[in-house]
Design a protein around this motif. Structure first.
Motif, PDB file in Angstrom:
ATOM      1  N   ASP A  30       0.833  -1.206   0.000  1.00  0.00           N
ATOM      2  CA  ASP A  30       0.000   0.000   0.000  1.00  0.00           C
ATOM      3  C   ASP A  30       0.870   1.259   0.000  1.00  0.00           C
ATOM      4  O   ASP A  30       0.637   2.200  -0.770  1.00  0.00           O
ATOM      5  CB  ASP A  30      -0.911   0.035   1.233  1.00  0.00           C
ATOM      6  N   ASP A  31       1.867   1.261   0.860  1.00  0.00           N
ATOM      7  CA  ASP A  31       2.729   2.444   0.986  1.00  0.00           C
ATOM      8  C   ASP A  31       3.503   2.699  -0.307  1.00  0.00           C
ATOM      9  O   ASP A  31       3.648   3.847  -0.742  1.00  0.00           O
ATOM     10  CB  ASP A  31       3.705   2.268   2.149  1.00  0.00           C
ATOM     11  N   GLY A  34       1.009   4.031  -2.849  1.00  0.00           N
ATOM     12  CA  GLY A  34       0.328   5.265  -2.486  1.00  0.00           C
ATOM     13  C   GLY A  34      -1.174   5.176  -2.477  1.00  0.00           C
ATOM     14  O   GLY A  34      -1.863   6.176  -2.688  1.00  0.00           O
ATOM     15  N   ARG A  35      -1.713   3.997  -2.190  1.00  0.00           N
ATOM     16  CA  ARG A  35      -3.168   3.810  -2.179  1.00  0.00           C
ATOM     17  C   ARG A  35      -3.498   2.487  -1.506  1.00  0.00           C
ATOM     18  O   ARG A  35      -2.645   1.622  -1.352  1.00  0.00           O
ATOM     19  CB  ARG A  35      -3.733   3.850  -3.592  1.00  0.00           C
ATOM     20  N   LYS A 141       5.641   1.547  -9.195  1.00  0.00           N
ATOM     21  CA  LYS A 141       5.685   2.962  -8.818  1.00  0.00           C
ATOM     22  C   LYS A 141       6.780   3.691  -9.593  1.00  0.00           C
ATOM     23  O   LYS A 141       6.584   4.802 -10.106  1.00  0.00           O
ATOM     24  CB  LYS A 141       5.931   3.093  -7.319  1.00  0.00           C
ATOM     25  N   PRO A 151       0.375  10.047  -8.425  1.00  0.00           N
ATOM     26  CA  PRO A 151       1.168   9.150  -7.587  1.00  0.00           C
ATOM     27  C   PRO A 151       0.424   8.599  -6.383  1.00  0.00           C
ATOM     28  O   PRO A 151       0.880   7.655  -5.756  1.00  0.00           O
ATOM     29  CB  PRO A 151       2.345  10.027  -7.150  1.00  0.00           C
ATOM     30  N   SER A 152      -0.696   9.198  -6.035  1.00  0.00           N
ATOM     31  CA  SER A 152      -1.493   8.679  -4.920  1.00  0.00           C
ATOM     32  C   SER A 152      -2.963   8.820  -5.275  1.00  0.00           C
ATOM     33  O   SER A 152      -3.335   9.585  -6.168  1.00  0.00           O
ATOM     34  CB  SER A 152      -1.184   9.431  -3.621  1.00  0.00           C
TER      35      SER A 152
END
Length: 295
Positions: A30-31, A34-35, A141, A151-152
């Motif tokens: 997730d990190d 970014g979601r 990413k 990016p998120s």
């Protein structure tokens, strides 16, 4: 006895997949991306909608959920996860993103259009990877940083736009229950036959992109723009082309998405902007030419 053994093997495989899914540190994934994922069974699916783009076709401003919703799904597998996805890119973004994907050990399984005549033109890059999920997430990413893909995930407190269509009637015609998403009414229609890749069954089929997808975006007065893709075996391709065209639905692309799936599949994209009920009937007639489920 044989049925009992097969059932026990299936249960065992389910427990193994569940254990593997629990072993993954999904917060790291997730990190990196970014979601948060949408989780269905052992599949974690991450959306990459091109909310930065304003794309029009036939006077319709396309909502991300209609045809600009890139995604990557992770499924527990031997040695980590298998990942597969479909990224939405501008023409100028294709080669920079591809170069990063390859450099980071990911596979490119298809690059093609879905729509015809959209402005700006958008293209769709199908990607795959196997192994450590955090490594794959970091590679994705890194590659998407070569594009203007946000990016998120966008933060929004606004209520989702209403779907101004007779969705109950659409459900009845298509034969499965649809779901509203970002002002678009979406259907996923599974095939009756199991689909495998590298010996692994691709399930659940919707999150992994191997169910026929049909999206309706209201355009006013009971009309809708529709697009999506039919998931077809070779013998179904031309019957579906003929049926869609006879109902006023244009076929805009025909291609593969994967490299070694069984049975061999073809993905047919389409477009129309007309009375939603009329178009749903045309889609259903085309689905009747395939080995698709109907509840």
């Amino acid at each position: 006895m044989r049925k009992t053994i097969l059932a026990l093997m299936a249960i065992g495989a389910c427990f193994i997949a569940t254990a593997r899914a629990q072993d993954v540190d999904w917060q790291k994934v997730d990190d990196a991306l970014g979601r948060k994922a949408a989780v269905t069974g052992d599949v974690h699916r991450y959306g990459f909608p091109r909310t930065d783009l304003t794309v029009t076709l036939d006077g319709v401003t396309i909502k991300p959920a209609l045809a600009l919703g890139g995604w990557v799904a992770f499924k527990s597998a031997h040695g980590g996860v298998m990942a597969m996805g479909d990224l939405v890119l501008l023409e100028s973004e294709i080669n920079p993103v591809m170069a990063k994907m390859i450099a980071n050990g990911l596979e490119i399984t298809a690059v093609h259009n879905h729509l015809l005549g959209a402005s700006p033109a958008t293209f769709y890059m199908h990607v795959a990877g196997h192994g450590d999920p955090a490594r794959i997430a970091a590679a994705i990413k890194d590659a998407l940083a070569e594009s203007k893909t946000p990016p998120s995930a966008p933060a929004s407190t606004a209520a989702p736009p209403a779907v101004d269509l007779d969705t109950a009637q659409l459900d009845n015609i298509i034969g499965v229950k649809g779901q509203a998403n970002g002002g678009v009414y979406q259907f996923n229609v599974p095939r009756r036959d199991p689909i495998t890749e590298q010996g692994m069954q691709l399930s659940p089929v919707g999150p992994l992109g191997v169910a026929t997808a049909v999206n309706f975006q209201p355009t006013g007065g009971g009309k809708a723009a529709i697009t999506g893709d039919f998931v077809l075996t070779g013998d179904e391709v031309n019957p579906v082309i003929k049926t869609l065209r006879s109902h006023g639905i244009a076929v805009t692309a025909l291609h593969s998405h994967m490299l070694d799936e069984q049975p061999r599949l073809f993905f047919m994209h389409f477009w129309a902007n007309d009375d939603a009920i009329k178009l749903a009937s045309g889609v259903r007639a085309a689905l009747d030419k395939t080995a698709s489920t109907k509840s």
